[in-house]
Write an enzyme that holds these catalytic residues in place. Structure first.
Site, PDB file in Angstrom:
ATOM      1  N   SER A  40      24.280  10.206   4.682  1.00 36.37           N
ATOM      2  CA  SER A  40      23.536   9.008   4.327  1.00 36.37           C
ATOM      3  C   SER A  40      23.688   7.928   5.406  1.00 36.37           C
ATOM      4  O   SER A  40      23.348   8.168   6.563  1.00 36.37           O
ATOM      5  CB  SER A  40      24.002   8.517   2.949  1.00 36.37           C
ATOM      6  N   ASP A 124      17.072  15.851  -3.048  1.00 33.16           N
ATOM      7  CA  ASP A 124      17.535  14.534  -2.594  1.00 33.16           C
ATOM      8  C   ASP A 124      16.490  13.481  -2.931  1.00 33.16           C
ATOM      9  O   ASP A 124      15.373  13.507  -2.414  1.00 33.16           O
ATOM     10  CB  ASP A 124      17.783  14.572  -1.085  1.00 33.16           C
ATOM     11  N   HIS A 159      21.549  14.103  -3.048  1.00 29.47           N
ATOM     12  CA  HIS A 159      21.984  13.270  -1.921  1.00 29.47           C
ATOM     13  C   HIS A 159      23.498  13.271  -1.890  1.00 29.47           C
ATOM     14  O   HIS A 159      24.155  12.473  -2.569  1.00 29.47           O
ATOM     15  CB  HIS A 159      21.441  11.850  -2.104  1.00 29.47           C
TER      16      HIS A 159
END
Length: 332
Positions: A40, A124, A159
């Protein structure tokens, strides 16, 4: 008298805290085998760091991140473009070339020599697969060799980092942002996959660690301008303490809401899976930390400019701080 004792107590406390603060060890690690990875905002940071210092970084792992210098050209719309849209890779590549010509990042020719691992989960909901497609296109434009560029984009992961040791169900997009995803009869071991692609590992992960992660004082690197946590963590395998060991160094950038203080555990720096692979293959693993703050409420690495407009350059506060940490591990 009361004032004297108050001041005396403060002095004793300060000296006690200073005594407890550790520095990173100078290990004489191998400067030719420095690599980075992240999730991320940490993936954005891994790209930024490896582009800014491409002459010193031999490989990068990008898990649900975005292309270099994505945020500034998009202004207020950077989130929609750089996390859910299709950011133009050509613009990122041009920015890298321009910065290199100006001498504020390393020559872009160094990027072509890197080994690159990219991952995008099909479930995600935070960073769209189209964003990671732009990352792949960026590295293609940088002329990374096809054999050195791997893209994993078919797993139904949310994610998150993918771990074979800890985590939520595969499609989860929250919690501590670590999930377990089946691959055949086993679980996908992303730390192992990243390190193996970057280093061509020779040994299986250690059954048990030979050391424990240690906390160190991040304030010695970059200072307040970096807007980082007071503590970072490093895992040094016992073999890497020996004189002349020349171990590799791998930097892991956590994601937003994923620092040790934020999640209240050692999940990332001790249990994710990097350390056991590092232990048996002679790799020191550095886990720098960014905590949540008023300017950075989710505890993200800076990929849009909250620490200053030079955040993506060699002298950007966080890039420079981590570079100093790596330099310390490389020092004899």
């Amino acid at each position: 008298m009361r004032l004297f004792f108050s001041l005396f107590s403060m002095l004793v406390l300060s000296l006690s805290m200073a005594a407890r603060a550790q520095d990173l060890p100078a290990l004489g690690a191998d400067p030719a085998r420095v690599s980075v990875s992240g999730l991320s905002s940490g993936a954005f940071m891994a790209v930024q760091y490896s582009v800014a210092w491409s002459s010193e970084v031999m490989g990068v792992g990008v898990v649900a991140g975005g292309p270099y210098n994505c945020a500034p050209p998009n202004g207020a719309g950077f989130i929609s473009v750089c996390m859910q849209g299709k950011p133009p890779a050509e613009r990122s590549w041009k920015a890298a070339q321009d910065f290199a010509r100006n001498g504020v990042i390393d020559p872009v020719a160094g990027i072509a020599k890197q080994r690159v691992y990219l991952f995008s989960g099909t479930k995600d909901s935070v960073v769209a697969p189209s964003v990671m497609a732009a990352v792949r296109e960026f590295y293609t434009k940088a002329k990374v060799a096809p054999a050195a560029l791997v893209f994993v984009g078919t797993m139904p992961a949310g994610h998150a980092f993918l771990s074979a040791e800890i985590g939520d169900p595969c499609s989860e997009n929250g919690g501590i942002f670590v999930v377990k995803c089946p691959l055949g009869t086993a679980l996908y071991d992303q730390p192992g996959a990243i390190l193996n692609h970057l280093y061509a590992l020779k040994f299986k992960p250690a059954a048990a660690p030979t050391a424990a992660p240690i906390a160190f004082d991040q304030g010695r690197y970059g200072g307040a301008a970096a807007l980082m946590a007071t503590k970072g963590y490093v895992y040094v395998p016992a073999a890497c303490r020996a004189s002349g060991a020349r171990c590799a160094v791998h930097v892991v950038f956590h994601g937003c809401k994923q620092s040790a203080d934020t999640i209240g555990s050692d999940a990332i720096y001790a249990k994710l899976g990097y350390n056991r692979w590092a232990d048996s293959n002679g790799i020191v693993v550095l886990y720098p930390q960014v905590d949540a703050s008023a300017m950075n409420p989710m505890g993200c690495w800076d990929w849009w400019g909250y620490s200053g407009l030079n955040f993506q350059l060699r002298h950007g506060p966080q890039i420079d701080a981590v570079h100093q940490m790596v330099a310390r591990l490389l020092a004899n």
